[in-house]
Design a protein around this motif. Sequence first.
Motif, PDB file in Angstrom:
ATOM      1  N   VAL A   1      53.785  35.789  43.495  1.00 32.03           N
ATOM      2  CA  VAL A   1      52.345  35.996  43.342  1.00 32.03           C
ATOM      3  C   VAL A   1      52.079  37.058  42.292  1.00 32.03           C
ATOM      4  CG1 VAL A   1      50.242  36.762  44.501  1.00 32.03           C
ATOM      5  CG2 VAL A   1      51.819  35.213  45.679  1.00 32.03           C
ATOM      6  N   SER A   2      52.896  38.122  42.288  1.00 29.53           N
ATOM      7  CA  SER A   2      52.748  39.190  41.301  1.00 29.53           C
ATOM      8  C   SER A   2      53.017  38.667  39.891  1.00 29.53           C
ATOM      9  CB  SER A   2      53.706  40.338  41.629  1.00 29.53           C
ATOM     10  OG  SER A   2      53.625  41.359  40.664  1.00 29.53           O
ATOM     11  N   GLN A   3      54.048  37.805  39.751  1.00 31.37           N
ATOM     12  CA  GLN A   3      54.358  37.226  38.441  1.00 31.37           C
ATOM     13  C   GLN A   3      53.205  36.382  37.917  1.00 31.37           C
ATOM     14  OE1 GLN A   3      57.944  34.970  38.840  1.00 31.37           O
ATOM     15  NE2 GLN A   3      59.304  36.746  38.665  1.00 31.37           N
ATOM     16  N   ILE A   4      52.636  35.544  38.785  1.00 31.11           N
ATOM     17  CA  ILE A   4      51.541  34.675  38.363  1.00 31.11           C
ATOM     18  C   ILE A   4      50.301  35.499  38.030  1.00 31.11           C
ATOM     19  CG2 ILE A   4      50.000  32.810  39.075  1.00 31.11           C
ATOM     20  CD1 ILE A   4      52.802  31.903  38.417  1.00 31.11           C
ATOM     21  N   HIS A   5      50.087  36.574  38.790  1.00 26.54           N
ATOM     22  CA  HIS A   5      48.958  37.474  38.508  1.00 26.54           C
ATOM     23  C   HIS A   5      49.080  38.040  37.095  1.00 26.54           C
ATOM     24  CE1 HIS A   5      46.571  41.218  38.677  1.00 26.54           C
ATOM     25  NE2 HIS A   5      45.824  40.547  39.546  1.00 26.54           N
ATOM     26  N   ARG A   6      50.307  38.420  36.728  1.00 28.57           N
ATOM     27  CA  ARG A   6      50.524  38.934  35.370  1.00 28.57           C
ATOM     28  C   ARG A   6      50.312  37.838  34.328  1.00 28.57           C
ATOM     29  NH1 ARG A   6      54.965  41.507  37.866  1.00 28.57           N
ATOM     30  NH2 ARG A   6      56.417  40.006  36.932  1.00 28.57           N
ATOM     31  N   LYS A   7      50.773  36.616  34.667  1.00 32.34           N
ATOM     32  CA  LYS A   7      50.636  35.499  33.736  1.00 32.34           C
ATOM     33  C   LYS A   7      49.167  35.187  33.450  1.00 32.34           C
ATOM     34  CE  LYS A   7      54.875  34.021  32.877  1.00 32.34           C
ATOM     35  NZ  LYS A   7      55.421  33.914  31.506  1.00 32.34           N
ATOM     36  N   VAL A   8      48.325  35.302  34.466  1.00 29.99           N
ATOM     37  CA  VAL A   8      46.900  35.031  34.282  1.00 29.99           C
ATOM     38  C   VAL A   8      46.342  35.933  33.178  1.00 29.99           C
ATOM     39  CG1 VAL A   8      44.615  35.157  35.352  1.00 29.99           C
ATOM     40  CG2 VAL A   8      46.529  34.182  36.624  1.00 29.99           C
ATOM     41  N   GLY A   9      46.754  37.212  33.207  1.00 32.10           N
ATOM     42  CA  GLY A   9      46.300  38.150  32.187  1.00 32.10           C
ATOM     43  C   GLY A   9      46.953  37.907  30.840  1.00 32.10           C
ATOM     44  N   GLU A  10      48.274  37.665  30.838  1.00 33.79           N
ATOM     45  CA  GLU A  10      49.017  37.502  29.586  1.00 33.79           C
ATOM     46  C   GLU A  10      48.587  36.250  28.824  1.00 33.79           C
ATOM     47  OE1 GLU A  10      53.060  37.397  30.770  1.00 33.79           O
ATOM     48  OE2 GLU A  10      53.095  39.488  31.465  1.00 33.79           O
ATOM     49  N   LEU A  11      48.385  35.151  29.552  1.00 30.10           N
ATOM     50  CA  LEU A  11      48.061  33.875  28.919  1.00 30.10           C
ATOM     51  C   LEU A  11      46.569  33.690  28.690  1.00 30.10           C
ATOM     52  CD1 LEU A  11      50.451  31.578  30.984  1.00 30.10           C
ATOM     53  CD2 LEU A  11      50.809  32.402  28.665  1.00 30.10           C
TER      54      LEU A  11
ATOM     55  N   LEU B   1      45.635  32.710  48.671  1.00 29.22           N
ATOM     56  CA  LEU B   1      46.559  33.062  47.594  1.00 29.22           C
ATOM     57  C   LEU B   1      45.847  33.101  46.252  1.00 29.22           C
ATOM     58  CD1 LEU B   1      49.693  30.933  48.551  1.00 29.22           C
ATOM     59  CD2 LEU B   1      49.532  33.420  48.589  1.00 29.22           C
ATOM     60  N   ILE B   2      44.877  32.226  46.083  1.00 26.69           N
ATOM     61  CA  ILE B   2      44.138  32.179  44.823  1.00 26.69           C
ATOM     62  C   ILE B   2      43.372  33.474  44.615  1.00 26.69           C
ATOM     63  CG2 ILE B   2      42.439  30.893  43.470  1.00 26.69           C
ATOM     64  CD1 ILE B   2      45.037  29.371  44.127  1.00 26.69           C
ATOM     65  N   ASP B   3      42.760  33.985  45.680  1.00 24.75           N
ATOM     66  CA  ASP B   3      42.005  35.230  45.583  1.00 24.75           C
ATOM     67  C   ASP B   3      42.904  36.385  45.160  1.00 24.75           C
ATOM     68  OD1 ASP B   3      39.730  33.894  46.407  1.00 24.75           O
ATOM     69  OD2 ASP B   3      40.066  34.340  48.536  1.00 24.75           O
ATOM     70  N   VAL B   4      44.132  36.402  45.678  1.00 21.78           N
ATOM     71  CA  VAL B   4      45.080  37.459  45.330  1.00 21.78           C
ATOM     72  C   VAL B   4      45.467  37.352  43.854  1.00 21.78           C
ATOM     73  CG1 VAL B   4      47.393  38.387  45.767  1.00 21.78           C
ATOM     74  CG2 VAL B   4      45.967  37.623  47.684  1.00 21.78           C
ATOM     75  N   VAL B   5      45.699  36.117  43.412  1.00 18.26           N
ATOM     76  CA  VAL B   5      46.149  35.898  42.034  1.00 18.26           C
ATOM     77  C   VAL B   5      45.089  36.307  41.017  1.00 18.26           C
ATOM     78  CG1 VAL B   5      46.700  34.080  40.357  1.00 18.26           C
ATOM     79  CG2 VAL B   5      47.851  34.118  42.569  1.00 18.26           C
ATOM     80  N   ILE B   6      43.818  36.051  41.309  1.00 26.61           N
ATOM     81  CA  ILE B   6      42.769  36.336  40.313  1.00 26.61           C
ATOM     82  C   ILE B   6      42.159  37.727  40.483  1.00 26.61           C
ATOM     83  CG2 ILE B   6      42.208  33.890  40.097  1.00 26.61           C
ATOM     84  CD1 ILE B   6      39.652  34.401  41.693  1.00 26.61           C
ATOM     85  N   GLU B   7      42.544  38.450  41.535  1.00 30.00           N
ATOM     86  CA  GLU B   7      41.966  39.769  41.781  1.00 30.00           C
ATOM     87  C   GLU B   7      42.184  40.694  40.578  1.00 30.00           C
ATOM     88  OE1 GLU B   7      42.108  43.344  45.142  1.00 30.00           O
ATOM     89  OE2 GLU B   7      43.498  41.656  45.245  1.00 30.00           O
ATOM     90  N   GLY B   8      41.101  41.295  40.106  1.00 29.29           N
ATOM     91  CA  GLY B   8      41.192  42.225  38.989  1.00 29.29           C
ATOM     92  C   GLY B   8      41.276  41.548  37.627  1.00 29.29           C
ATOM     93  N   THR B   9      41.187  40.218  37.581  1.00 29.73           N
ATOM     94  CA  THR B   9      41.207  39.509  36.304  1.00 29.73           C
ATOM     95  C   THR B   9      39.828  38.892  36.045  1.00 29.73           C
ATOM     96  OG1 THR B   9      41.792  37.293  37.098  1.00 29.73           O
ATOM     97  CG2 THR B   9      43.593  38.882  36.836  1.00 29.73           C
ATOM     98  N   ARG B  10      39.667  38.293  34.883  1.00 29.54           N
ATOM     99  CA  ARG B  10      38.404  37.634  34.549  1.00 29.54           C
ATOM    100  C   ARG B  10      38.439  36.149  34.909  1.00 29.54           C
ATOM    101  NH1 ARG B  10      36.900  39.089  28.471  1.00 29.54           N
ATOM    102  NH2 ARG B  10      35.014  37.993  29.136  1.00 29.54           N
TER     103      ARG B  10
END
Length: 337
Positions: free
Chosen positions: A265-275, A290-299
């Motif tokens: 989940v942490s890796q995908i969270h980073r990927k959301v920002g990087e990509l 899980l989706i809420d965790v992944v997008i938390e703090g991102t746009r």
Amino acid sequence: MKRALGPALKTLALRIPAVLAMPALTIPALLFAGTMRAADAPVVVTSIKPIHSLVSAIMQGVGEPELIVDGAASPHTYNMKPSNARALQQAKVVFWVGPGLEAFLQKPLEALGTNASIAELDNAPGLVKLPFREGGAFEPHDDGDEHEEADAAHGAGADHDHEHGGFDTHLWLDPMNAKAMAAMITTTLVAADPANALTYQGNAKALDDKLDALDKEIAAAVAPVKDKPFIVFHDAYQYFEHRYAIRVAGSITVSPETIPGAERVSQIHRKVGELGATCVFAEPQFEPRLIDVVIEGTRAKSGVLDPEAATLKAGPDLYFTLMRGIADSMKDCLSNA
């Protein structure tokens, strides 16, 4: 008044002997012709909703196929019910994708022997088959750590279609693959029930034309957003992606049976920002938090995709509703991101 009724009564009196002289079975046969036709239809069993939809469209006017994985159930995690076993025992024809998707059906179908015609649709001539992608974050190419994580997921109980060297079994998410499967469905039904061959073939031609129109409709719908990257819950959309040149950046889990750990989940969270992924899509059958965790703090925004039609009512129109729903969800989320 009596004189006015006279001719009518006389005509009726002349007709009564003719009606009474009709063979005893003629009137019931006329009244229940539809029922008798339905009773003559072969017992057809289908595995999942998208396949049931294609078979239903081809069988219209002859009969209604039975469905095993109904409601919001997923073939990835399905357990056979006694009613499913009874349906298979009575079946003349069974349609499924194959052991890579519906592993739970493999042994029950082997037990049927020659009692039914079993059509494994992943063998349909003309199918485009895409190799399964290892690892959940597949853009850019996976690094060593992600390969190790994918291997660990396989060891934790990933299903057959996720084996190395296998192919992605979500074949129906390309309308051209749906056309190839529909052709095999038609050939199988005609062989099992030649008395209704013309109906099957006519329905198949109509379905073919509708699938061509659907393909053009979806291409036009997703064209404005096809270059925007997004993340999906699991890697089920490769055929849709390949057909319409959309940009899926990665998936949260390697397979839906394997719940992603904190590191994934942490890796995908980073990927959301990087990509710069603009949307992250959940699926109705699996854990939405899980989706809420992944997008938390991102746009990134969240949406829902339903590749196996969990929320849709089974029937001949389901396939078209399913495919339009995926296209519309992608367009809506990515347009507003």
